[in-house]
Design an enzyme around this catalytic site. Sequence first.
Site, PDB file in Angstrom:
ATOM      1  N   ASP A  18      59.032 -30.191  17.897  1.00 50.88           N
ATOM      2  CA  ASP A  18      58.936 -30.321  16.438  1.00 50.88           C
ATOM      3  C   ASP A  18      58.120 -29.175  15.833  1.00 50.88           C
ATOM      4  O   ASP A  18      57.193 -29.394  15.049  1.00 50.88           O
ATOM      5  CB  ASP A  18      58.288 -31.659  16.060  1.00 50.88           C
ATOM      6  CG  ASP A  18      58.845 -32.831  16.857  1.00 50.88           C
ATOM      7  OD1 ASP A  18      60.058 -32.847  17.082  1.00 50.88           O
ATOM      8  OD2 ASP A  18      58.055 -33.705  17.249  1.00 50.88           O
ATOM      9  N   ASN A 161      68.579 -46.142  12.628  1.00 51.49           N
ATOM     10  CA  ASN A 161      67.151 -45.872  12.827  1.00 51.49           C
ATOM     11  C   ASN A 161      66.476 -45.212  11.640  1.00 51.49           C
ATOM     12  O   ASN A 161      65.368 -45.571  11.267  1.00 51.49           O
ATOM     13  CB  ASN A 161      66.972 -45.012  14.080  1.00 51.49           C
ATOM     14  CG  ASN A 161      67.499 -45.709  15.316  1.00 51.49           C
ATOM     15  OD1 ASN A 161      68.656 -45.552  15.671  1.00 51.49           O
ATOM     16  ND2 ASN A 161      66.668 -46.511  15.953  1.00 51.49           N
ATOM     17  N   GLU A 198      66.727 -37.079  10.822  1.00 52.38           N
ATOM     18  CA  GLU A 198      65.279 -36.893  10.837  1.00 52.38           C
ATOM     19  C   GLU A 198      64.943 -35.408  10.787  1.00 52.38           C
ATOM     20  O   GLU A 198      65.822 -34.554  10.716  1.00 52.38           O
ATOM     21  CB  GLU A 198      64.674 -37.536  12.090  1.00 52.38           C
ATOM     22  CG  GLU A 198      65.096 -36.865  13.395  1.00 52.38           C
ATOM     23  CD  GLU A 198      64.490 -37.513  14.630  1.00 52.38           C
ATOM     24  OE1 GLU A 198      64.025 -38.668  14.535  1.00 52.38           O
ATOM     25  OE2 GLU A 198      64.490 -36.866  15.703  1.00 52.38           O
ATOM     26  N   HIS A 262      64.987 -30.276  15.261  1.00 51.22           N
ATOM     27  CA  HIS A 262      63.706 -30.472  14.563  1.00 51.22           C
ATOM     28  C   HIS A 262      63.083 -29.122  14.212  1.00 51.22           C
ATOM     29  O   HIS A 262      62.056 -28.715  14.744  1.00 51.22           O
ATOM     30  CB  HIS A 262      62.731 -31.315  15.364  1.00 51.22           C
ATOM     31  CG  HIS A 262      61.730 -31.968  14.461  1.00 51.22           C
ATOM     32  ND1 HIS A 262      61.565 -33.319  14.405  1.00 51.22           N
ATOM     33  CD2 HIS A 262      60.883 -31.443  13.536  1.00 51.22           C
ATOM     34  CE1 HIS A 262      60.628 -33.605  13.501  1.00 51.22           C
ATOM     35  NE2 HIS A 262      60.213 -32.473  12.955  1.00 51.22           N
ATOM     36  N   ARG A 296      60.379 -29.809  25.749  1.00 51.49           N
ATOM     37  CA  ARG A 296      61.043 -29.332  24.547  1.00 51.49           C
ATOM     38  C   ARG A 296      60.208 -28.158  24.028  1.00 51.49           C
ATOM     39  O   ARG A 296      59.246 -28.340  23.299  1.00 51.49           O
ATOM     40  CB  ARG A 296      61.144 -30.446  23.500  1.00 51.49           C
ATOM     41  CG  ARG A 296      62.103 -31.561  23.893  1.00 51.49           C
ATOM     42  CD  ARG A 296      62.214 -32.608  22.809  1.00 51.49           C
ATOM     43  NE  ARG A 296      60.972 -33.352  22.648  1.00 51.49           N
ATOM     44  CZ  ARG A 296      60.759 -34.229  21.667  1.00 51.49           C
ATOM     45  NH1 ARG A 296      61.687 -34.444  20.761  1.00 51.49           N
ATOM     46  NH2 ARG A 296      59.618 -34.884  21.592  1.00 51.49           N
TER      47      ARG A 296
END
Length: 327
Positions: A18, A161, A198, A262, A296
């Site tokens: 992120d 979600n 998101e 993200h 990630r």
Amino acid sequence: MTITANTYRNPFIEQRADPWVYKHADGFYYFTGSVPAYDCIELRRAKTLDGLREAEPKVVWRKYDRGPMSANIWAPEIHYIEGKWYIYFAAARTAETKAGLFDHRMFVLENESANPLEGSWIEKGQIFTKWESFSLDATTFEHKGVRYLVWPQKDPSIEGNSNLYIAEMENPWTIKGEQVMLSKPEFDWEVIGYKVNEGPAVIKRNGKVFIAYSASATDHHYCMGLLWANEEADLLDPASWTKSPTPVFQTSEENGQYGPGHNSFTVTEDGKHDVLVYHARSYKEIEGDPLYDPNRHARLKLFTWDKDGFPQFGEPLPDTMNMEKVK
């Protein structure tokens, strides 16, 4: 600078999901992102993007032992608003990691120092919305004198979600007026594993306001979508926004890049080119829950714009640095 495939070495910053990069008027780049333990917020700064790689990170806030903000500290972003620094982040309300996985709320920190790695970060509290439900990944932007918040949240009446919402802001930690849904998971590529929209990130170019976002589970299915509106439109009107029916950035098996998403946006040191900042893994198979796989890594990619003024992200590029898979 000349745009080449190898302008930036990737992975950019190891084990930082992120990723958020902000270039400030002081000439410094500021970086933050989710740390693997999900237990704190750290910042680093450097005069160049590549310099962020080796910059010393400083922990500016740590989670509580129990209660609100006690687990799963996710996706911090740093913003500079009217002379002060703000960090937006999500945190769960339980110390039981698994139980609190989808129990997040959005929170804000404030710092008056010129350098956000110094001074004190003050908790401004939770961002309250229409529902007391799963919410995360808040981002903010200013447009034509109005400040907006964009964030994902679970609508208790909608299956899935998280959907994407926008609202005007009264101040950097308070929304005002009605929140409006801009997007919900509906295409096949948005609903794999989880029905997710998101990680919104805003960029304004070529007479348009763009919102990139991420969809599906956080494994190799994770990918990026795109919304856009005319810069003269009413951004609080859902009819002003158009949604790409296909992902704009996704896994490249050929290049060994899995689950890119993200993202945030920044610019090159000379300010002439746009840079996509995102995370991805360099392997497909994951042992256990993808959220607890630490690899990630943050990555950088220059991107261009087509003749109609739309971003062209292309494919995630192969790694140019040798990285060992860490378990």
